[in-house]
Design a protein around this motif. Structure first.
Motif, PDB file in Angstrom:
ATOM      1  N   THR A   1       0.827  -1.209   0.000  1.00 13.46           N
ATOM      2  CA  THR A   1       0.000   0.000   0.000  1.00 13.46           C
ATOM      3  C   THR A   1       0.857   1.254   0.000  1.00 13.46           C
ATOM      4  O   THR A   1       0.548   2.242  -0.683  1.00 13.46           O
ATOM      5  CB  THR A   1      -0.927  -0.007   1.226  1.00 13.46           C
ATOM      6  OG1 THR A   1      -1.706  -1.205   1.215  1.00 13.46           O
ATOM      7  CG2 THR A   1      -1.852   1.187   1.202  1.00 13.46           C
ATOM      8  N   ALA A   2       1.935   1.224   0.782  1.00 13.05           N
ATOM      9  CA  ALA A   2       2.839   2.378   0.794  1.00 13.05           C
ATOM     10  C   ALA A   2       3.460   2.620  -0.576  1.00 13.05           C
ATOM     11  O   ALA A   2       3.756   3.770  -0.925  1.00 13.05           O
ATOM     12  CB  ALA A   2       3.941   2.154   1.831  1.00 13.05           C
TER      13      ALA A   2
ATOM     14  N   THR B   1      -4.648  -5.099   0.973  1.00 16.66           N
ATOM     15  CA  THR B   1      -4.173  -3.965   0.178  1.00 16.66           C
ATOM     16  C   THR B   1      -5.325  -3.208  -0.460  1.00 16.66           C
ATOM     17  O   THR B   1      -5.348  -1.965  -0.478  1.00 16.66           O
ATOM     18  CB  THR B   1      -3.207  -4.463  -0.903  1.00 16.66           C
ATOM     19  OG1 THR B   1      -2.117  -5.161  -0.289  1.00 16.66           O
ATOM     20  CG2 THR B   1      -2.661  -3.307  -1.717  1.00 16.66           C
ATOM     21  N   LEU B   2      -6.310  -3.941  -0.969  1.00 12.16           N
ATOM     22  CA  LEU B   2      -7.469  -3.278  -1.570  1.00 12.16           C
ATOM     23  C   LEU B   2      -8.196  -2.389  -0.562  1.00 12.16           C
ATOM     24  O   LEU B   2      -8.518  -1.229  -0.852  1.00 12.16           O
ATOM     25  CB  LEU B   2      -8.430  -4.335  -2.127  1.00 12.16           C
ATOM     26  CG  LEU B   2      -8.018  -5.002  -3.439  1.00 12.16           C
ATOM     27  CD1 LEU B   2      -8.994  -6.115  -3.791  1.00 12.16           C
ATOM     28  CD2 LEU B   2      -7.966  -3.986  -4.567  1.00 12.16           C
TER      29      LEU B   2
ATOM     30  N   TRP C   1       3.716   7.076   8.543  1.00 12.57           N
ATOM     31  CA  TRP C   1       3.331   6.649   7.189  1.00 12.57           C
ATOM     32  C   TRP C   1       4.261   7.249   6.134  1.00 12.57           C
ATOM     33  O   TRP C   1       4.617   6.581   5.159  1.00 12.57           O
ATOM     34  CB  TRP C   1       1.888   7.035   6.923  1.00 12.57           C
ATOM     35  CG  TRP C   1       1.400   6.581   5.586  1.00 12.57           C
ATOM     36  CD1 TRP C   1       1.115   7.341   4.505  1.00 12.57           C
ATOM     37  CD2 TRP C   1       1.156   5.221   5.196  1.00 12.57           C
ATOM     38  NE1 TRP C   1       0.705   6.560   3.461  1.00 12.57           N
ATOM     39  CE2 TRP C   1       0.723   5.249   3.850  1.00 12.57           C
ATOM     40  CE3 TRP C   1       1.256   4.001   5.850  1.00 12.57           C
ATOM     41  CZ2 TRP C   1       0.385   4.105   3.165  1.00 12.57           C
ATOM     42  CZ3 TRP C   1       0.925   2.851   5.157  1.00 12.57           C
ATOM     43  CH2 TRP C   1       0.497   2.908   3.840  1.00 12.57           C
ATOM     44  N   ARG C   2       4.657   8.509   6.314  1.00 10.21           N
ATOM     45  CA  ARG C   2       5.611   9.107   5.374  1.00 10.21           C
ATOM     46  C   ARG C   2       6.943   8.369   5.409  1.00 10.21           C
ATOM     47  O   ARG C   2       7.568   8.142   4.366  1.00 10.21           O
ATOM     48  CB  ARG C   2       5.828  10.583   5.737  1.00 10.21           C
ATOM     49  CG  ARG C   2       4.836  11.520   5.109  1.00 10.21           C
ATOM     50  CD  ARG C   2       5.447  12.904   4.877  1.00 10.21           C
ATOM     51  NE  ARG C   2       6.094  13.405   6.077  1.00 10.21           N
ATOM     52  CZ  ARG C   2       5.501  14.137   6.996  1.00 10.21           C
ATOM     53  NH1 ARG C   2       4.220  14.414   6.882  1.00 10.21           N
ATOM     54  NH2 ARG C   2       6.157  14.581   8.043  1.00 10.21           N
ATOM     55  N   THR C   3       7.390   7.999   6.600  1.00  6.71           N
ATOM     56  CA  THR C   3       8.647   7.254   6.697  1.00  6.71           C
ATOM     57  C   THR C   3       8.547   5.910   5.999  1.00  6.71           C
ATOM     58  O   THR C   3       9.455   5.508   5.263  1.00  6.71           O
ATOM     59  CB  THR C   3       9.002   7.055   8.187  1.00  6.71           C
ATOM     60  OG1 THR C   3       9.155   8.324   8.814  1.00  6.71           O
ATOM     61  CG2 THR C   3      10.287   6.264   8.327  1.00  6.71           C
ATOM     62  N   LEU C   4       7.441   5.206   6.213  1.00  4.45           N
ATOM     63  CA  LEU C   4       7.263   3.906   5.569  1.00  4.45           C
ATOM     64  C   LEU C   4       7.191   4.050   4.056  1.00  4.45           C
ATOM     65  O   LEU C   4       7.795   3.247   3.313  1.00  4.45           O
ATOM     66  CB  LEU C   4       5.993   3.240   6.105  1.00  4.45           C
ATOM     67  CG  LEU C   4       5.693   1.835   5.586  1.00  4.45           C
ATOM     68  CD1 LEU C   4       6.793   0.874   5.997  1.00  4.45           C
ATOM     69  CD2 LEU C   4       4.348   1.342   6.101  1.00  4.45           C
TER      70      LEU C   4
ATOM     71  N   PRO D   1      -2.544   5.680   5.365  1.00  6.13           N
ATOM     72  CA  PRO D   1      -2.922   5.111   4.072  1.00  6.13           C
ATOM     73  C   PRO D   1      -4.321   5.518   3.666  1.00  6.13           C
ATOM     74  O   PRO D   1      -5.289   4.853   3.965  1.00  6.13           O
ATOM     75  CB  PRO D   1      -2.815   3.612   4.292  1.00  6.13           C
ATOM     76  CG  PRO D   1      -2.808   3.424   5.761  1.00  6.13           C
ATOM     77  CD  PRO D   1      -2.208   4.655   6.325  1.00  6.13           C
ATOM     78  N   ALA D   2      -4.427   6.662   3.021  1.00  4.17           N
ATOM     79  CA  ALA D   2      -5.727   7.166   2.601  1.00  4.17           C
ATOM     80  C   ALA D   2      -5.533   8.090   1.423  1.00  4.17           C
ATOM     81  O   ALA D   2      -4.433   8.412   1.028  1.00  4.17           O
ATOM     82  CB  ALA D   2      -6.421   7.901   3.747  1.00  4.17           C
TER      83      ALA D   2
END
Length: 465
Positions: free
Chosen positions: A125-126, A245-246, A279-282, A463-464
């Motif tokens: 997803t990332a 993931t979806l 999330w930005r790091t990932l 994750p959006a």
């Protein structure tokens, strides 16, 4: 009759004087009785106590003069040294944390397949979420953008896997012939080498290998059956990762808000700020790792292809996949390429492949990773080694893959929460007054520059879309 009031007054004065004398005599008698009681010997006092039990509760005789003095015992808490008390306080808290971590690891090991599938879904997803965001900016609805991105991503991954399997099966016969020729050449090189290896010793080694394979047929068969079980688990994990993931691509923002509701209200602001940064790091780690792995695979694959090593394309794909395992993956994939070159083309070609692998990996470590990843993901090499080793021991290859991004995300979250806590403490601290306020007043400093475009609230999202 005129003398009667004076006589009555004198009578009253005499009666008052008589009452005062009686009170003085009663007080003197009580004082003398108290002195006699204090001077009474212990034996007599004990006898009186036996005759009058009620006197024991009112009067306790003092200890004799010859009795030794006994110091009062200190408080047990005060008797323990301060350092030992601090160690005990920290010790039981560490025991509670260790027990909690042990229970958590047991739960994770019980549902290891689900956890690894979800973590793999987070990584995918990332990698795909920026594409969904770009398609939405072009005007596509969220569902259509998610479907297009997911289908294209899964199709590309499936084609890569199919291509690797097809290349291996297509070159298997040629590879087996070259491996046989390479073994014969290696045998001749050993016979002519200065190690004084005889043909009998080589035949003995080959016979021992054959006997070992023959005696361990049952173990090999059971390993094959276990391999079938592993394949079923891998397929199940792939399906779970695809569905996760979806949903993360389509409804990641709502999932994140639901997770925030599980956090206590007091800690919710800090977690809400740490989530987008994590999330930005990932995302930076996954995209940077994919780019670095692609560059490694292309240049090492070109070097292998120019040296006429068979299966150059499958080896390049293996190098790309193993690049997601830090440190260990580069060593394993490079060793695989060198071994294939050794058994198929000889010692000189194997040495040249080793030079190509080392050169590309040095460029990757000193140029590509610092330039591509930058300051977004910065983990100490010792932390990388220890995390990969711990992840491999806990969950095998999957644990080694997710260990480094987990450490990077944890480092980001802990750093943000520490800064957030310090800022909150300063915000709620009492303001200085009077001369102290004048002395601590801040001087005029230029205001900080606004953040560049792309670093505002619109980018700090889980994750959006």
């Amino acid at each position: 009759m005129s003398k009667l009031p004076g006589w009555l007054g004198r009578l009253g004065a005499e009666l008052t004087e008589l009452g005062e004398r009686l009170e003085e005599r009663r007080a003197a008698a009580e004082a003398e009785a108290d002195r006699d009681a204090d001077a009474e010997p212990p034996v007599a006092a004990a006898a009186d106590d036996d005759d009058h039990p009620a006197a024991t509760a009112d009067h306790v005789p003092p200890p004799p003069a010859y009795a030794p003095s006994v110091a009062a015992r200190p408080d047990p808490v005060a008797a323990i040294p301060w350092g030992m008390r601090v160690a005990a306080e920290a010790g039981w808290r560490l025991l509670v944390l260790a027990g909690t971590l042990w229970v958590l690891m047991r739960v994770i090991s019980a549902v290891q397949l689900v956890v690894l599938a979800f973590v793999a879904a987070l990584l995918v997803t990332a990698m795909l979420q920026p594409t969904v965001a770009r398609l939405r900016r072009y005007g596509l609805p969220r569902g259509l953008a998610t479907a297009v991105t997911a289908i294209l991503g899964f199709v590309i991954m499936g084609l890569v896997g199919w291509f690797v399997v097809w290349q291996v099966m297509d070159n298997l016969d040629t590879l087996s012939d070259k491996v046989r020729d390479g073994i014969d050449e290696l045998k001749r090189w050993l016979l002519d080498s200065p190690f004084h290896v005889t043909e009998q010793q080589i035949n003995d080694v080959a016979k021992n290998l054959s006997d070992t394979i023959g005696t361990n047929t049952e173990e090999i068969t059971s390993a094959g059956l276990q391999g079938v079980t592993v394949m079923v688990e891998v397929l199940t994990g792939i399906l779970l990762a695809m569905f996760s993931t979806l949903f993360l691509l389509y409804d990641g923002k709502r999932i994140w808000h639901w997770v925030l509701k599980l956090v206590p209200a007091q800690a919710r602001p800090g977690v809400a700020g740490a989530g987008p940064r994590a999330w930005r790091t990932l995302t930076a780690y996954v995209r940077g790792t994919v780019l670095v792995a692609m560059i490694d695979a292309i240049f090492i694959g070109l070097g292998i292809w120019f040296l006429d090593v068979p299966m150059a394309v499958p080896l390049a794909v293996f190098i790309f996949l193993f690049a997601f395992i830090p440190l260990v993956g580069a060593v394993v994939s490079g060793a695989l390429a060198v071994v294939v070159a050794l058994v198929t083309e000889g010692v000189f070609t194997a040495l040249m492949v080793l030079v190509v692998v080392l050169a590309v990996q040095q460029i990757e470590g000193h140029v590509l990773q610092p330039f591509i990843l930058g300051r977004a993901v910065r983990v100490h090499p010792l932390a990388v080694v220890l995390s990969v080793a711990a992840g491999g021991m806990v969950a095998g290859i999957g644990g080694a893959v997710v260990a480094v991004p987990l450490v990077a995300v944890t480092n980001t979250v802990v750093g943000y929460l520490r800064a957030f806590g310090q800022e909150a403490a300063l915000r709620h601290a009492p303001q200085p007054r009077g001369a102290t306020a004048i002395g601590s007043a801040p001087t005029s400093t230029p205001s900080p520059a606004p953040p560049p475009a792309g670093e505002g609230d619109g980018e700090e999202k889980p994750p959006a879309q």
